[in-house]
Design a protein around this motif. Structure first.
Motif, short mmCIF file in Angstrom:
data_model
loop_
_atom_site.label_atom_id
_atom_site.label_comp_id
_atom_site.label_asym_id
_atom_site.label_seq_id
_atom_site.Cartn_x
_atom_site.Cartn_y
_atom_site.Cartn_z
N SER A 1 49.61 50.07 44.91
CA SER A 1 49.70 48.61 44.97
C SER A 1 48.50 48.00 44.25
CB SER A 1 49.73 48.13 46.42
OG SER A 1 48.44 48.17 47.01
N GLU A 2 48.69 46.82 43.70
CA GLU A 2 47.58 46.19 42.97
C GLU A 2 46.42 45.86 43.90
OE1 GLU A 2 46.75 42.72 39.62
OE2 GLU A 2 48.73 42.87 40.57
N GLU A 3 46.72 45.34 45.08
CA GLU A 3 45.67 44.97 46.02
C GLU A 3 44.90 46.19 46.50
OE1 GLU A 3 46.45 41.96 49.22
OE2 GLU A 3 45.98 43.66 50.54
N GLY A 4 45.62 47.23 46.92
CA GLY A 4 44.95 48.43 47.40
C GLY A 4 44.20 49.15 46.30
N SER A 5 44.78 49.21 45.12
CA SER A 5 44.11 49.87 44.00
C SER A 5 42.81 49.17 43.65
CB SER A 5 45.03 49.88 42.77
OG SER A 5 46.14 50.72 42.97
N ARG A 6 42.83 47.84 43.72
CA ARG A 6 41.60 47.11 43.38
C ARG A 6 40.48 47.47 44.35
NH1 ARG A 6 42.91 41.22 42.94
NH2 ARG A 6 43.93 41.95 41.03
N LEU A 7 40.83 47.66 45.61
CA LEU A 7 39.81 48.05 46.59
C LEU A 7 39.22 49.42 46.27
CD1 LEU A 7 41.53 46.74 49.83
CD2 LEU A 7 39.21 46.13 49.10
N VAL A 8 40.07 50.42 46.00
CA VAL A 8 39.53 51.76 45.76
C VAL A 8 38.92 51.89 44.37
CG1 VAL A 8 41.09 52.83 47.41
CG2 VAL A 8 41.76 52.73 45.02
N HIS A 9 39.32 51.04 43.44
CA HIS A 9 38.77 51.07 42.09
C HIS A 9 37.47 50.28 41.98
CE1 HIS A 9 42.21 52.56 39.38
NE2 HIS A 9 42.59 52.78 40.63
N PHE A 10 37.48 49.06 42.51
CA PHE A 10 36.37 48.14 42.27
C PHE A 10 35.51 47.86 43.50
CE2 PHE A 10 39.09 47.28 38.66
CZ PHE A 10 38.19 47.06 37.62
N GLY A 11 36.01 48.19 44.68
CA GLY A 11 35.21 47.97 45.88
C GLY A 11 35.50 46.63 46.54
N ALA B 1 27.08 53.92 42.98
CA ALA B 1 27.08 52.63 43.69
C ALA B 1 28.45 52.35 44.29
CB ALA B 1 26.67 51.51 42.73
N LEU B 2 29.50 52.59 43.53
CA LEU B 2 30.85 52.39 44.04
C LEU B 2 31.15 53.34 45.19
CD1 LEU B 2 32.75 51.88 40.65
CD2 LEU B 2 32.45 50.17 42.44
N ARG B 3 30.76 54.58 45.03
CA ARG B 3 31.02 55.57 46.09
C ARG B 3 30.24 55.25 47.36
NH1 ARG B 3 30.98 60.85 42.05
NH2 ARG B 3 33.24 60.88 41.68
N SER B 4 29.10 54.59 47.22
CA SER B 4 28.30 54.29 48.41
C SER B 4 28.99 53.32 49.35
CB SER B 4 26.93 53.72 47.98
OG SER B 4 27.05 52.39 47.51
N ILE B 5 29.98 52.58 48.84
CA ILE B 5 30.73 51.66 49.71
C ILE B 5 32.16 52.14 49.93
CG2 ILE B 5 29.31 49.66 49.14
CD1 ILE B 5 31.52 48.75 47.21
N GLY B 6 32.48 53.34 49.44
CA GLY B 6 33.79 53.93 49.69
C GLY B 6 34.77 53.85 48.56
N ALA B 7 34.41 53.21 47.43
CA ALA B 7 35.29 53.16 46.26
C ALA B 7 35.10 54.43 45.43
CB ALA B 7 34.98 51.92 45.43
N TYR B 8 35.83 54.51 44.31
CA TYR B 8 35.81 55.71 43.45
C TYR B 8 36.01 56.95 44.34
CZ TYR B 8 34.82 57.60 38.78
OH TYR B 8 34.92 58.19 37.54
N PRO B 9 37.16 57.04 45.02
CA PRO B 9 37.31 57.90 46.20
C PRO B 9 37.76 59.32 45.91
CG PRO B 9 39.30 56.65 45.88
CD PRO B 9 38.38 56.26 44.74
#
Length: 560
Positions: free
Chosen positions: A399-409, A440-448
């Protein structure tokens, strides 16, 4: 990361290696094999898991469930940024829980230990999670009834995944088991392959110092590497330059030059279709001998690192920091790392670049793209909430919304929306703790480490492009070779029956003989006059049968 694990002895393991189903990034292994008999996997699936041809499902409404009424357990790799565990309920996953209503228990293990730790649990078929990164042969896992088919679940409950597969039928086909069912999804990397390609890295500053042009043909590459060895480009008065050195690739690293002869070895491993779609084995082609003669010349003249088979990354970077290495094989992003290593040791003028791929009489040159898959993720047969699990995966994966969270934080923290597009903030670009962008992204759970898509187009393509924009020099280099990137040959999964055929008709020593003899040709321990004997030996070890089975895998992957 998943790996092959077989219990049938040497011949079965050899079969699994020879019929390797999917070509992968350097950090991921693939798996193969499944019989027609699904047993428990079918029986344990709820009715909605059966295939259907229903109309497009409606978009899932959020939350998926009432807040906290369903908890899913995810078993997979721990965060690659070790300082922040997924178990700490990182900001991205707090937000996903808030929006979906689904709580997540993170049953995660460091990647170096995951295959062993998770493999024991899967082998015992006990204490399985709702969703897992399959730690062994995923199709065999389905055959054993430990994971369920996803086709019906996707058809009814995952509109975004369904849409993605409809738009990418070859990827969909390649993920199907030989029985035609889909038991797992995978992280998709083909978009990242364009923004961070793998190829030949070269010292641009050494070229300039020696007044040399960027090499394209094999003759030009030889001349450049020879000059790097003989003309003291590091200026220390010592003959200590290593013209070509790389880590963790072994013989495969040398095959990066094969594009000059229109051969495909780096990811396709020599199995490649001719113009009529018939799979050939290019290591048995006379052009392979031509490449081996050239590589033997380089090795005999000291232009290839004598430790090319065993060199590890820390040793390579150590030599690079001492201004000793002229060219290498790696991903584009490592050019920055090499420059930084040399700068720290006082070599401020070092400038690594991604060279254009080697060309030849009948080839414009190309690099094979890595991927397109990374890991296989499935819903276990013991999950009490398969519909919720697939809806949760649909949200984070496609989904666009979910992908944005895991991609961009998190919006306002790691990115802001600018003219309708996400743009990274200084939290990523100039992290206050000095973290690189990915950390930096991984530190908040993105780039998973969960399944996610980095594709070539659409909203799932935005993050790789945004990361590349942070480094204009690398962005320019990626753009320069974009048209030189080609797909590795696609193969579907092999069935247990096919693996059994290989184990009984193809020598268990086929791959060992192939790998060892190629190295002997390069190092001069085997005369290249014996090339015809080498190809005849491959035939006697069952090459024809292997090609027959590879053809079946190719046809399955590419069918419309």
């Amino acid at each position: 990361m998943n790996a092959r694990r077989h219990s049938g002895g040497k011949s079965r393991k050899a079969a699994a290696l020879l019929l390797s189903a999917a070509m992968v990034s350097l950090s991921v292994l693939s798996a193969c094999g499944k019989s027609e008999e699904t047993g428990g996997a079918e029986a344990s699936a709820s009715p909605q898991a059966n295939s259907s041809a229903s109309a497009e499902p409606a978009a899932n409404t959020m939350p998926i469930v009432k807040d906290g009424s369903v908890t899913l357990t995810f078993m997979g790799n721990e965060n690659f940024y070790a300082a922040k565990s997924y178990k700490q309920n990182l900001p991205v996953w707090q937000e996903i829980e808030k929006r979906t209503g689904v709580k997540t228990i993170w049953d995660v293990t460091p990647s170096s230990q995951y295959v062993k730790v998770a493999g024991v649990r899967v082998a015992a078929a006990k204490d399985l999670p709702d969703i897992m990164l399959v730690p062994q042969d995923p199709v065999k896992t389905a055959e054993d009834g430990l994971i369920i088919p996803l086709d019906g679940l996707i058809d009814k409950h995952a509109p975004n995944i369904k849409k993605f597969f409809k738009e990418n039928p070859i990827l969909h086909n390649r993920l199907k088991a030989p029985d035609g069912k889909l038991y797992f999804i995978s992280s998709i990397t083909d978009g990242a392959a364009y923004t961070d390609p793998i190829g030949l890295l070269l010292r641009k500053d050494w070229l300039e110092k020696l007044d040399l042009q960027e090499p394209r043909t094999l003759d030009e590459w030889y001349a450049v590497l020879k000059a790097f060895k003989d003309r003291d480009p590091n200026g220390n008065g010592k003959p200590d330059e290593i013209p070509l050195s790389f880590a963790n690739h072994g013989m495969n690293g040398l095959t990066m030059f094969a594009s000059a002869l229109n051969l495909h070895f780096f990811y396709s491993q020599g199995f490649y279709p001719d113009k009529n779609g018939k799979i050939q084995f290019e290591w048995a082609d006379p052009r392979a001998k031509e490449l081996l003669v050239w590589l033997n010349k380089l090795y005999s003249e000291g232009l290839i690192d004598p430790e090319f088979l065993t060199k590890k990354d820390d040793a390579l970077v150590g030599n690079i920091s001492r201004d000793m290495v002229g060219s290498s094989v790696n991903f584009l992003n490592q050019a920055d790392r090499y420059n930084a290593a040399q700068k720290q040791s006082g070599s401020d003028k070092a400038s690594w670049m991604l060279a254009l791929p080697p060309t030849g009489k009948d080839s414009k040159g190309y690099y094979e793209k890595y991927g397109p898959f990374s890991g296989y993720f499935a819903i276990s047969s013991t999950s009490k909430n398969p519909e919720v699990a697939i809806k949760w995966l649909d949200y984070i994966y496609a989904s666009e919304e979910g992908s944005r969270l895991v991609h961009f934080g998190i919006e306002g923290t790691s990115y802001n929306m600018v003219n309708g597009q996400p743009e990274f903030t200084d939290f990523v670009k100039k992290n206050p703790e000095g973290l690189d962008a990915v950390s930096a992204l991984r530190s908040i759970g993105a780039y998973p480490t969960v399944p996610w898509i980095r594709s070539q187009k659409g909203f799932t393509s935005l993050q790789p492009q945004a990361l590349l924009k942070l480094n204009p020099v690398l962005a320019e280099q990626a753009k320069r070779i974009e048209t030189s990137l080609v797909d590795a040959v696609p193969f579907g999964f092999a069935s247990p029956k096919e693996n059994e055929e290989v184990s009984t008709t193809v020598s268990a020593d086929f791959k060992t003989y192939l790998d060892e003899t190629l190295v002997k040709f390069v190092t001069g321990k085997e005369p290249l006059d014996n090339f015809d004997k080498f190809t005849a030996k491959l035939q006697s070890m069952g090459l024809a049968k292997l090609l027959e089975l590879k053809q079946k895998q190719y046809d399955r992957a590419t069918k419309k």
